[in-house]
Design a protein around this motif. Structure first.
Motif, PDB file in Angstrom:
ATOM      1  N   LEU B 220       0.863  -1.184   0.000  1.00 49.34           N
ATOM      2  CA  LEU B 220       0.000   0.000   0.000  1.00 49.34           C
ATOM      3  C   LEU B 220       0.898   1.232   0.000  1.00 49.34           C
ATOM      4  CD1 LEU B 220      -2.811   1.460   0.514  1.00 49.34           C
ATOM      5  CD2 LEU B 220      -2.287   1.217   2.962  1.00 49.34           C
ATOM      6  N   SER B 232       5.518   3.237   1.932  1.00 52.08           N
ATOM      7  CA  SER B 232       5.227   1.953   1.298  1.00 52.08           C
ATOM      8  C   SER B 232       5.037   0.936   2.411  1.00 52.08           C
ATOM      9  CB  SER B 232       6.384   1.534   0.384  1.00 52.08           C
ATOM     10  OG  SER B 232       6.111   0.273  -0.187  1.00 52.08           O
ATOM     11  N   LEU B 233       3.832   0.380   2.495  1.00 52.91           N
ATOM     12  CA  LEU B 233       3.464  -0.499   3.604  1.00 52.91           C
ATOM     13  C   LEU B 233       3.120  -1.885   3.075  1.00 52.91           C
ATOM     14  CD1 LEU B 233       1.168   2.200   5.208  1.00 52.91           C
ATOM     15  CD2 LEU B 233       3.360   1.474   6.150  1.00 52.91           C
ATOM     16  N   ARG B 234       3.464  -2.908   3.846  1.00 49.98           N
ATOM     17  CA  ARG B 234       3.217  -4.292   3.433  1.00 49.98           C
ATOM     18  C   ARG B 234       1.855  -4.775   3.936  1.00 49.98           C
ATOM     19  NH1 ARG B 234       8.675  -3.979   4.614  1.00 49.98           N
ATOM     20  NH2 ARG B 234       8.259  -4.279   6.834  1.00 49.98           N
TER      21      ARG B 234
END
Lengths: 90, 249
Positions: B220, B232-234
């Protein structure tokens, strides 16, 4: 054991929530400690049962946590909790 | 591919790992764009210009003067016309080789499965959670990739879901019925912010359709345009997700 707690800018309209360092061994402990000094934040982030509200997503070190109810993910020195909120605009 | 097509798409055909094969994959693709507003405008324009073979344009709303600050596919002359039709006119002028289908009614859970099953990829550019969850469920059921974008004020979110078993879906990120719709009409939005997010959605769509690069699956991106910062996220899959866990092996 301090964890950095950061919030999406989306929440700035509702809360005065600058980045802060909070002690605690789990996401729950960090948030509870934060809420003691910022009680208004609790209602925006958690429901009456203490689970993350459905429009809220919590990340530890940039990975989404799965335990939205217990908030049991361990955290510690140097870790970061980031609180995001769902957006619907398009 | 004709000489005119080779010339029209030459700048992307030149790209390593794209080539004529990538262009032919785009031409053979069908894509659903849900919402022809701030996000859907750049999405539809870029995909039509890039040569996606068939675009299904879904929006129940009509063009309003207050849309034109950011919904750049529509023009002053189209005020009052259905957005799907206004977009069709603009896209036909941009690239007459693209097949354009309009859906001028609201997409609901009952009608979505048939529409989604007929395309290769869906772009969620809508402005409400009810549609977002319904589109997600239809994509998971059909195994169709979904590129999801959202923006308001000076913030944006964009992610992609493969639609394949094992990966996360939109409901792994936000459980259903949790959000209160915040609309651009009541909260405001800076026009280029929807352009940024929509452009990323179009980029991801082209990547997924052609096999170019590494898609945004499972990640995301969050934009804070006030500070021009990205995160930027997992996104791991939720093993108990009521939508996608049932399709998981």
């Amino acid at each position: 054991m301090a964890t950095t707690l950061r919030f999406t800018p989306n929440l700035y309209r509702h809360l005065d929530c600058p980045d802060t360092c909070v002690a605690g061994a789990t996401v729950r402990e960090v948030l509870d400690a934060y809420f003691q000094a910022n009680p208004r934040a609790r209602g925006f982030l958690l429901d009456d049962q203490g689970a993350a509200r459905k429009h809220v997503a919590i990340f530890v070190n940039e990975t989404l946590i799965r335990d939205r109810t217990g908030l049991s993910d361990p955290v510690g020195e140097g870790d970061e909790i980031f609180v995001a909120q769902a957006l619907s605009g398009g | 591919m004709t000489d005119a097509e080779l010339l029209r798409y030459s700048r992307q055909i030149l790209l390593p790992d794209f080539g004529i094969a990538g262009q032919e994959r785009l031409r053979a693709s069908g894509v659903l764009v849900v919402g022809l507003g701030g996000l859907g405008s750049p999405v539809a324009m870029y995909l039509a210009a890039a040569g996606v073979g068939r675009l299904v344009l879904a929006d129940f709303d009509a063009v309003d003067l207050s849309n034109l600050q950011r919904q750049i596919i529509h023009t002053t002359a189209q005020i009052g016309r259905p957005k799907a039709e206004s977009a069709r006119i603009a896209l036909a002028a941009l690239n007459p080789d693209v097949e354009l289908v309009t859906v001028k009614r609201s997409l609901v859970e009952e009608t979505l499965p048939d529409i989604v099953a007929g395309v290769d990829l869906v772009l969620d550019c809508c402005d409400n959670f009810q549609t977002r969850f319904a589109v997600n469920a239809a994509c998971v059921a059909a195994g169709v990739p979904l590129v999801s974008g959202a923006a308001i004020r000076l913030e944006g979110q964009v992610t992609a879901f493969s639609g394949q078993p094992g990966g996360p879906c939109y409901q792994c990120l936000y459980p259903r019925d949790g959000g209160i719709d915040e609309t651009c009409s009541t909260n405001g939005v800076l026009a280029p912010v929807v352009g940024i997010i929509g452009s990323i959605q179009a980029t991801e769509a082209i990547k997924i359709l052609t096999g170019l690069g590494e898609p945004l699956f499972g990640r995301l991106l969050l934009l804070d345009a006030a500070l021009m910062q990205w995160r930027s996220l997992r996104l791991p899959a939720d093993p108990s997700c009521p939508i996608c866990s049932v399709t998981r092996p």
